[in-house]
Design an enzyme around this catalytic site. Structure first.
Site, PDB file in Angstrom:
ATOM      1  N   GLY A  36      54.693  34.914   5.834  1.00 16.68           N
ATOM      2  CA  GLY A  36      55.032  34.793   7.246  1.00 16.68           C
ATOM      3  C   GLY A  36      56.226  35.660   7.621  1.00 16.68           C
ATOM      4  O   GLY A  36      56.741  36.456   6.825  1.00 16.68           O
ATOM      5  N   TYR A  37      56.677  35.477   8.840  1.00 16.89           N
ATOM      6  CA  TYR A  37      57.739  36.315   9.402  1.00 16.89           C
ATOM      7  C   TYR A  37      59.028  36.221   8.584  1.00 16.89           C
ATOM      8  O   TYR A  37      59.511  37.222   8.040  1.00 16.89           O
ATOM      9  CB  TYR A  37      57.970  35.886  10.850  1.00 16.89           C
ATOM     10  CG  TYR A  37      59.123  36.533  11.551  1.00 16.89           C
ATOM     11  CD1 TYR A  37      59.366  37.906  11.453  1.00 16.89           C
ATOM     12  CD2 TYR A  37      59.973  35.777  12.350  1.00 16.89           C
ATOM     13  CE1 TYR A  37      60.424  38.505  12.115  1.00 16.89           C
ATOM     14  CE2 TYR A  37      61.030  36.363  13.029  1.00 16.89           C
ATOM     15  CZ  TYR A  37      61.255  37.722  12.902  1.00 16.89           C
ATOM     16  OH  TYR A  37      62.305  38.302  13.578  1.00 16.89           O
ATOM     17  N   ASN A  41      48.842  29.998   2.582  1.00 13.90           N
ATOM     18  CA  ASN A  41      47.430  29.801   2.930  1.00 13.90           C
ATOM     19  C   ASN A  41      46.943  30.773   4.011  1.00 13.90           C
ATOM     20  O   ASN A  41      45.789  30.688   4.439  1.00 13.90           O
ATOM     21  CB  ASN A  41      47.164  28.349   3.353  1.00 13.90           C
ATOM     22  CG  ASN A  41      47.833  27.963   4.660  1.00 13.90           C
ATOM     23  OD1 ASN A  41      48.495  28.778   5.308  1.00 13.90           O
ATOM     24  ND2 ASN A  41      47.674  26.710   5.048  1.00 13.90           N
ATOM     25  N   SER A  64      65.508  23.547  10.863  1.00 17.46           N
ATOM     26  CA  SER A  64      65.566  24.091  12.223  1.00 17.46           C
ATOM     27  C   SER A  64      66.659  23.408  13.024  1.00 17.46           C
ATOM     28  O   SER A  64      66.943  22.212  12.827  1.00 17.46           O
ATOM     29  CB  SER A  64      64.220  23.892  12.919  1.00 17.46           C
ATOM     30  OG  SER A  64      64.310  24.150  14.308  1.00 17.46           O
ATOM     31  N   ALA A  65      67.236  24.145  13.973  1.00 18.37           N
ATOM     32  CA  ALA A  65      68.200  23.557  14.902  1.00 18.37           C
ATOM     33  C   ALA A  65      67.556  22.539  15.832  1.00 18.37           C
ATOM     34  O   ALA A  65      68.270  21.785  16.510  1.00 18.37           O
ATOM     35  CB  ALA A  65      68.877  24.658  15.722  1.00 18.37           C
ATOM     36  N   TYR A 109      57.699  18.555  16.152  1.00 15.90           N
ATOM     37  CA  TYR A 109      58.143  19.578  15.201  1.00 15.90           C
ATOM     38  C   TYR A 109      59.550  19.275  14.687  1.00 15.90           C
ATOM     39  O   TYR A 109      59.807  19.289  13.478  1.00 15.90           O
ATOM     40  CB  TYR A 109      58.112  20.955  15.865  1.00 15.90           C
ATOM     41  CG  TYR A 109      58.770  22.040  15.058  1.00 15.90           C
ATOM     42  CD1 TYR A 109      58.189  22.519  13.892  1.00 15.90           C
ATOM     43  CD2 TYR A 109      59.992  22.592  15.455  1.00 15.90           C
ATOM     44  CE1 TYR A 109      58.798  23.511  13.134  1.00 15.90           C
ATOM     45  CE2 TYR A 109      60.599  23.590  14.713  1.00 15.90           C
ATOM     46  CZ  TYR A 109      60.009  24.045  13.556  1.00 15.90           C
ATOM     47  OH  TYR A 109      60.621  25.022  12.813  1.00 15.90           O
ATOM     48  N   LYS A 163      60.900  18.169  10.797  1.00 16.57           N
ATOM     49  CA  LYS A 163      61.986  18.790  10.036  1.00 16.57           C
ATOM     50  C   LYS A 163      63.030  17.754   9.620  1.00 16.57           C
ATOM     51  O   LYS A 163      63.522  17.774   8.478  1.00 16.57           O
ATOM     52  CB  LYS A 163      62.646  19.902  10.865  1.00 16.57           C
ATOM     53  CG  LYS A 163      61.765  21.113  11.103  1.00 16.57           C
ATOM     54  CD  LYS A 163      61.443  21.851   9.814  1.00 16.57           C
ATOM     55  CE  LYS A 163      60.746  23.178  10.071  1.00 16.57           C
ATOM     56  NZ  LYS A 163      60.418  23.892   8.823  1.00 16.57           N
ATOM     57  N   TYR A 176      67.869  26.807  11.105  1.00 14.81           N
ATOM     58  CA  TYR A 176      67.788  28.090  11.802  1.00 14.81           C
ATOM     59  C   TYR A 176      67.994  27.902  13.295  1.00 14.81           C
ATOM     60  O   TYR A 176      67.571  26.906  13.879  1.00 14.81           O
ATOM     61  CB  TYR A 176      66.394  28.717  11.673  1.00 14.81           C
ATOM     62  CG  TYR A 176      65.836  28.923  10.301  1.00 14.81           C
ATOM     63  CD1 TYR A 176      66.613  28.894   9.156  1.00 14.81           C
ATOM     64  CD2 TYR A 176      64.476  29.168  10.158  1.00 14.81           C
ATOM     65  CE1 TYR A 176      66.056  29.098   7.911  1.00 14.81           C
ATOM     66  CE2 TYR A 176      63.904  29.375   8.917  1.00 14.81           C
ATOM     67  CZ  TYR A 176      64.700  29.332   7.799  1.00 14.81           C
ATOM     68  OH  TYR A 176      64.133  29.527   6.567  1.00 14.81           O
ATOM     69  N   ARG A 235      59.724  25.548  31.398  1.00 16.22           N
ATOM     70  CA  ARG A 235      58.901  24.813  30.443  1.00 16.22           C
ATOM     71  C   ARG A 235      59.558  23.455  30.161  1.00 16.22           C
ATOM     72  O   ARG A 235      60.789  23.392  30.034  1.00 16.22           O
ATOM     73  CB  ARG A 235      58.761  25.588  29.131  1.00 16.22           C
ATOM     74  CG  ARG A 235      57.921  26.825  29.224  1.00 16.22           C
ATOM     75  CD  ARG A 235      57.799  27.518  27.889  1.00 16.22           C
ATOM     76  NE  ARG A 235      59.094  27.949  27.362  1.00 16.22           N
ATOM     77  CZ  ARG A 235      59.256  28.780  26.336  1.00 16.22           C
ATOM     78  NH1 ARG A 235      58.195  29.263  25.715  1.00 16.22           N
ATOM     79  NH2 ARG A 235      60.449  29.121  25.924  1.00 16.22           N
ATOM     80  N   ASP A 247      62.859  22.768  27.624  1.00 12.93           N
ATOM     81  CA  ASP A 247      63.748  23.904  27.405  1.00 12.93           C
ATOM     82  C   ASP A 247      65.172  23.555  27.851  1.00 12.93           C
ATOM     83  O   ASP A 247      65.368  22.940  28.909  1.00 12.93           O
ATOM     84  CB  ASP A 247      63.264  25.134  28.173  1.00 12.93           C
ATOM     85  CG  ASP A 247      62.237  25.939  27.403  1.00 12.93           C
ATOM     86  OD1 ASP A 247      61.959  25.577  26.249  1.00 12.93           O
ATOM     87  OD2 ASP A 247      61.715  26.928  27.957  1.00 12.93           O
TER      88      ASP A 247
END
Length: 333
Positions: free
Chosen positions: A10-11, A32, A124-125, A148, A152, A176, A291, A294
């Site tokens: 991945g990235y 995967n 993740s933050a 999500y 985490k 992150y 959104r 946000d």
């Protein structure tokens, strides 16, 4: 050291693989390919001129994963595998819990089976939720607002319980902020399958004619230009953070949380301006509604990582946009 990267195609994984290989580590990727391309392996090997091992597999396949850990004589794992779109996690919560939480349990069981106890976890933050104060530090209360983020945090809690039950474990949970940018070679960058959720891949699709324009979600926030402000961190700085955490863990057992961010915040229009400066292009864009969920602004306090890991983000917003432009040009051909 022999290091396994789950989700390494991945990235973030691909950039971390490049850094590890170029600093003398033996890298094996387990992925995967649900959100990455098989061609990424060739790109990583082209950059590094190193042989990078690869196994296609799901982290929920505990037996297969344990076999790879033993066969490759793995000494440490960097766990990046998982689904990561905040919005999608609300639409498909069970899929997210199955992939992220169940997958992490499977990985721990495989590591226990293979006698491995050093782990760097991609957190993740989003675990913080709405800010009570800014910048977020590691002591900020954790109250994630979407599945999500709850994934985490549950994994972090599980890892903390594991480290209390077995003092041999050495674990870093890296929180992150907003990874962006690409490798300076232009050979790898952010290239999600399907419709992208992050800002820079959307800009890339506008540049490449896949999308007609960039949607900016709200311009009425309490920020200088009205658009949301984020802590953008260059993906190669992020990769450096993984290596720094791995080195530090060798003499520091327990479970430790670290913010990885730049410590600054930039608006959507800031990033768009710097990208236009780097590319010489004008990016068509339009303002649409906000959104749900946000935030106006969020950014990291990363002093703990600097003090303990000796790590600090170095690359600028201009570096981010220049490397992204190089990747976008390269991926178009």
């Amino acid at each position: 050291m022999n290091i396994l990267l789950t989700g390494g195609m991945g990235y973030i994984g691909s950039h971390t693989a490049v850094l590890l290989a170029n600093t003398g580590h033996q890298v094996h990727i387990y992925d995967n390919l649900c959100n990455s391309s098989p061609s990424t392996l060739e790109r990583i090997q082209k950059i590094t001129s190193k042989d990078i091992g690869f196994t296609e597999g799901d982290v929920r396949d505990t037996e297969k994963l344990a076999d790879v850990l033993r066969k490759e004589k793995i000494g440490a794992v960097i766990h990046l595998a998982g689904l990561k779109a905040v919005g999608e996690s609300s639409q498909k919560p069970i899929e997210y819990y199955a992939n992220n939480v169940q997958g992490s349990i499977s990985l721990i069981q495989a590591m226990q089976s293979a006698g491995i106890n050093t782990l760097v976890f991609s957190s993740s933050a989003t675990v913080y939720g709405d800010p009570i104060y800014l910048p977020y530090d590691e002591e900020h209360p954790t109250k994630p607002t979407n599945p999500y983020g709850r994934n985490k945090l549950q994994i972090e809690d599980m890892l903390r319980d594991l480290s209390v039950s077995d003092k041999e474990w050495k674990i870093s949970c890296l929180r992150y902020f907003n990874p962006v940018g690409a490798h300076e070679s232009g050979h790898i960058g952010e290239d999600p399958n399907g419709i992208p959720n992050n800002l820079m891949p959307v800009i890339g699709q506008v540049v490449n004619g896949i999308l007609p324009s960039l949607n900016i979600f709200g311009n009425d926030y309490d920020t200088p230009d009205g658009t949301g402000k984020r802590d953008y961190i260059h993906v190669m700085d992020l990769a450096e953070g993984h290596l720094a955490a791995l080195v530090w863990l060798q003499s520091n057992p327990g479970c430790h949380n670290f913010n990885l961010g730049s410590g600054d915040s930039y608006s959507v229009l800031d990033l768009l301006y710097h990208f236009e400066q780097a590319s010489g292009l004008k990016i068509p864009h339009q303002v649409v509604g906000r959104r749900p969920g946000d935030l106006p602004e969020y950014y990291a306090k990363a002093d703990k990582a600097e003090k303990l890991l000796g790590w600090k983000a170095k690359k600028t917003l201009s570096d981010i946009c220049s490397s992204s432009w190089l990747w976008i040009k390269s991926s178009k051909n």
